[in-house]
Scaffold this motif. Structure first.
Motif, PDB file in Angstrom:
ATOM      1  N   PHE A   8      89.309 -55.268  52.791  1.00 28.56           N
ATOM      2  CA  PHE A   8      89.924 -56.484  53.336  1.00 28.56           C
ATOM      3  C   PHE A   8      89.150 -57.758  52.987  1.00 28.56           C
ATOM      4  CE2 PHE A   8      90.737 -59.669  56.561  1.00 28.56           C
ATOM      5  CZ  PHE A   8      92.121 -59.672  56.635  1.00 28.56           C
ATOM      6  N   LEU A  31     101.109 -54.149  52.001  1.00 28.54           N
ATOM      7  CA  LEU A  31      99.931 -54.639  52.730  1.00 28.54           C
ATOM      8  C   LEU A  31      99.340 -55.865  52.042  1.00 28.54           C
ATOM      9  CD1 LEU A  31      98.198 -51.224  53.526  1.00 28.54           C
ATOM     10  CD2 LEU A  31      99.492 -52.658  55.109  1.00 28.54           C
ATOM     11  N   ASN A  54     100.535 -50.113  49.262  1.00 25.91           N
ATOM     12  CA  ASN A  54      99.473 -51.054  48.904  1.00 25.91           C
ATOM     13  C   ASN A  54     100.039 -52.443  48.639  1.00 25.91           C
ATOM     14  OD1 ASN A  54      96.549 -51.480  47.947  1.00 25.91           O
ATOM     15  ND2 ASN A  54      97.734 -52.144  46.171  1.00 25.91           N
ATOM     16  N   GLN A  69      98.923 -59.684  53.691  1.00 25.33           N
ATOM     17  CA  GLN A  69      97.631 -60.370  53.720  1.00 25.33           C
ATOM     18  C   GLN A  69      97.680 -61.662  52.912  1.00 25.33           C
ATOM     19  OE1 GLN A  69      94.405 -58.095  52.095  1.00 25.33           O
ATOM     20  NE2 GLN A  69      92.817 -59.384  53.015  1.00 25.33           N
ATOM     21  N   ILE A  97      96.267 -47.465  53.931  1.00 27.23           N
ATOM     22  CA  ILE A  97      95.937 -48.497  54.928  1.00 27.23           C
ATOM     23  C   ILE A  97      94.428 -48.552  55.153  1.00 27.23           C
ATOM     24  CG2 ILE A  97      96.165 -49.146  57.358  1.00 27.23           C
ATOM     25  CD1 ILE A  97      99.002 -47.974  57.264  1.00 27.23           C
ATOM     26  N   LEU A  98      93.783 -47.384  55.259  1.00 29.84           N
ATOM     27  CA  LEU A  98      92.326 -47.355  55.489  1.00 29.84           C
ATOM     28  C   LEU A  98      91.566 -47.960  54.310  1.00 29.84           C
ATOM     29  CD1 LEU A  98      91.868 -43.815  57.111  1.00 29.84           C
ATOM     30  CD2 LEU A  98      91.859 -46.050  58.248  1.00 29.84           C
ATOM     31  N   LYS A 128      92.753 -50.127  52.230  1.00 31.61           N
ATOM     32  CA  LYS A 128      93.043 -51.563  52.235  1.00 31.61           C
ATOM     33  C   LYS A 128      92.182 -52.286  53.263  1.00 31.61           C
ATOM     34  CE  LYS A 128      95.539 -54.834  50.420  1.00 31.61           C
ATOM     35  NZ  LYS A 128      95.431 -55.129  48.978  1.00 31.61           N
ATOM     36  N   LEU A 129      91.983 -51.674  54.412  1.00 36.34           N
ATOM     37  CA  LEU A 129      91.113 -52.273  55.432  1.00 36.34           C
ATOM     38  C   LEU A 129      89.667 -52.335  54.950  1.00 36.34           C
ATOM     39  CD1 LEU A 129      92.517 -50.626  58.709  1.00 36.34           C
ATOM     40  CD2 LEU A 129      92.713 -53.022  58.009  1.00 36.34           C
ATOM     41  N   MET A 130      89.237 -51.308  54.234  1.00 39.08           N
ATOM     42  CA  MET A 130      87.865 -51.282  53.733  1.00 39.08           C
ATOM     43  C   MET A 130      87.610 -52.445  52.772  1.00 39.08           C
ATOM     44  SD  MET A 130      85.896 -48.169  51.772  1.00 39.08           S
ATOM     45  CE  MET A 130      86.979 -48.247  50.336  1.00 39.08           C
ATOM     46  N   SER A 140      89.633 -58.562  49.262  1.00 35.17           N
ATOM     47  CA  SER A 140      91.009 -58.989  49.004  1.00 35.17           C
ATOM     48  C   SER A 140      91.241 -60.400  49.537  1.00 35.17           C
ATOM     49  CB  SER A 140      91.994 -58.015  49.651  1.00 35.17           C
ATOM     50  OG  SER A 140      91.844 -56.723  49.119  1.00 35.17           O
TER      51      SER A 140
END
Length: 564
Positions: free
Chosen positions: A392, A544, A541, A548, A385-386, A388-390, A395
């Protein structure tokens, strides 16, 4: 034409991957397809010249001692070849600590067994993982001795165990085993110190000259192992098994068994510090010698039997004079914190290849998350999750581009029907439409390419971390390093990939579209054999990414179309 381009693109991509995998194999780095890895063969001529004296010595004097000066180590090829079978007169001494079951043989005071009591074997979970072993199926032992003086005690000499305890008493933190032998006018004493709750063992070698004349012995410590693959090795992903050397000069160098056999192994031969090791997936046996001049060496001592060791001069001993050499032997899991504390660079046996600079911070973050959560499975979820947020923003840019492509898909199909066989006209019309809609055809690829090194690094972190072994996540996943026993994660993986395929723009070529629909099934079958921890990472992954992408796709499709 579209099908031909797709086929060419797939061939080109596969060629690049295979070229990169072969390059990784040639420099001894981890590979994706199980290619044989080995040390770099750069400057082979120089390495051959450097080892020419050793080759001549082992051919001409395979068992003879070689004299050494006070500052030059003895020729390691003078070390007697190891005996595979233990002599009938030899005794075996078993020592149990909280984490190790060790066995020493009085023949050469060799360390012939090390069982890791807290690490169940993959083949039989009722038994512990075994590194050092001397049996009909495996030769893997720790050995030491003296060279440089005629008939000096070595790992073929019969030693005597000196009186003393061989088991830990209540509250005792360390246990000493002392072996003694006299041969060639030299009295040799080995003092092994085994520690409670530790995988490292101290070894002190003492040589006393009983001759009437001075002698110049050298002490050696080596690990001897056969070149057979492990039963737990996977055919789907490659992990390195074999020797490695670390010196301040060249850092971490892996050595392939085949290079030892043909005497082309390229590594630092002389050094003042460092370590040597025998590596396998998740576990390692290492020798850390005391600082001072030493010679590192490798030898093929028999068919499919190899040694890696170090030899260091004890200087010239006058009659009744004594000299000593100390080393530390480690036989245990690749626990990076423990290894780093033992010797600089020893944690590099957890090999992340060319992405180490990215993988090391990822492992640090994963370990920190686990220290708060206490479960490696949930730590993987949080880490994914972290990351993926980095990524974001990148993406989001990729998904916006794909959403726009999906939105204009029907119009593109009409253009294809309108222009028929006029490929050039269709290309011009398509580019004009892209320009009106402000679509970048490469916009969906570039952000993904930037993220690939991070995701590959995370893949290697999860694959190489011994902490994943026997680490539970949820009820049915009791070992994150083993495949999902009920295939639930691979099935979820296939479902998420199928949903992603539906969210992506439909390829204009029907063959390409069918291939994209089959890909989830292909990957799900492949992931059945992958460790559950890796599949868990991909599933999280994908989920998420779907969330998104679905939000962005809805936003793009609900926006008014640009006037034509």
């Amino acid at each position: 034409m579209e099908t031909r381009r797709l086929v060419l693109l797939m061939i080109f991509s596969l060629s690049l991957i295979m070229l990169w995998d072969n390059y990784q194999a040639s420099i001894g780095k981890p590979t994706l397809f199980g290619l044989s890895t080995g040390a770099s063969t750069v400057d082979q001529d120089a390495a051959t010249k450097q080892g020419a004296g050793n080759v001549a010595a082992i051919n001409d004097l395979p068992n003879a001692p070689v004299q050494a000066s006070s500052d030059v180590p003895a020729d390691p090829n003078a070390i007697a070849a190891p005996a595979v079978e233990i002599a009938p007169a030899a005794q075996t001494i078993t020592v149990l600590s909280d984490v190790l079951e060790l066995q020493f043989s009085t023949q050469g005071a060799q360390l012939i067994t090390s069982k890791l009591l807290n690490h169940p074997a993959v083949e039989n979970p009722e038994l512990p993982v075994q590194l050092f072993e001397q049996s009909t199926n495996r030769t893997y032992v720790g050995q030491a001795g003296l060279v440089g003086a005629a008939d000096a005690p070595n790992h073929r000499t019969l030693f005597e165990l000196q009186p003393g305890a061989t088991s830990f008493a209540a509250g005792q933190d360390s246990l000493n085993l002392v072996f003694k032998a006299t041969s060639g006018g030299i009295e040799s004493t080995y003092n092994y110190t085994v520690f409670r709750n530790r995988y490292d063992i101290d070894l002190a070698i003492t040589a006393r000259n009983l001759n009437a004349e001075p002698v110049s012995p050298s002490a050696y410590v080596q690990i001897t192992r056969d070149g057979n693959p492990l039963e737990s090795d996977s055919a789907l992903y490659a992990t390195f098994t074999g020797p490695a050397v670390y010196t301040p000069e060249k850092k971490y160098q892996k050595i392939d068994f085949d290079d030892i056999a043909d005497r082309s192994a390229d590594f630092v031969k002389t050094a003042d510090s460092g370590w040597l090791a025998m590596i396998q997936h998740y576990f390692v046996s290492a020798v850390i010698g005391q600082d001072g001049p030493r010679e590192n060496y490798t030898r093929q001592v028999d068919a499919n039997l190899y040694s890696i060791g170090l030899v260091s001069s004890l200087g010239t001993l006058a009659p009744e004079q004594t000299a000593s050499y100390s080393a530390k032997i480690y036989t245990g899991p690749q626990d990076q914190r423990v290894l780093e504390a033992l010797s600089p660079g020893l944690d590099l046996v957890v090999d992340y290849g060319w992405l180490t600079v990215i993988a090391q911070p990822i492992y640090w973050l994963l370990e920190k998350i686990h220290s708060y959560i206490g479960n490696w499975g949930w730590a993987i979820v949080v880490l994914t999750i972290l990351i993926k947020l980095m990524f974001f923003p990148l993406s989001a840019a990729s998904y916006r581009s794909m959403a726009k492509m999906r939105k204009v898909g029907p119009r593109m199909q009409k253009l294809k029907e309108q222009y028929g066989d006029d490929k050039m006209g269709f290309q011009r019309a398509m580019m004009e439409m892209y320009k009106r809609e402000k679509i970048n055809p490469l916009g969906g690829c570039m952000p993904i390419l930037v993220q690939i090194p991070v995701f590959i690094a995370l893949y290697w972190v999860l694959l190489a971390s011994v902490e994943m072994r026997n680490a539970p996540w949820l009820g049915w996943v009791s070992d994150l390093a083993a495949p999902d026993p009920f295939y639930i994660l691979p099935v979820v993986m296939a479902v998420t990939m199928f949903i992603q395929t539906k969210l992506n723009p439909t390829p204009p070529d029907p063959v390409q579209a069918k291939i994209m629909m089959v890909m989830p099934l292909v990957f799900s079958v492949m992931f059945i054999f992958f460790p559950a921890g890796l599949v868990l990472y991909w599933v999280v992954n994908n989920i998420l990414s779907i969330a998104q992408q679905w939000v962005i796709t809805r936003q793009i499709e609900s926006a008014p179309a640009t006037a034509r």
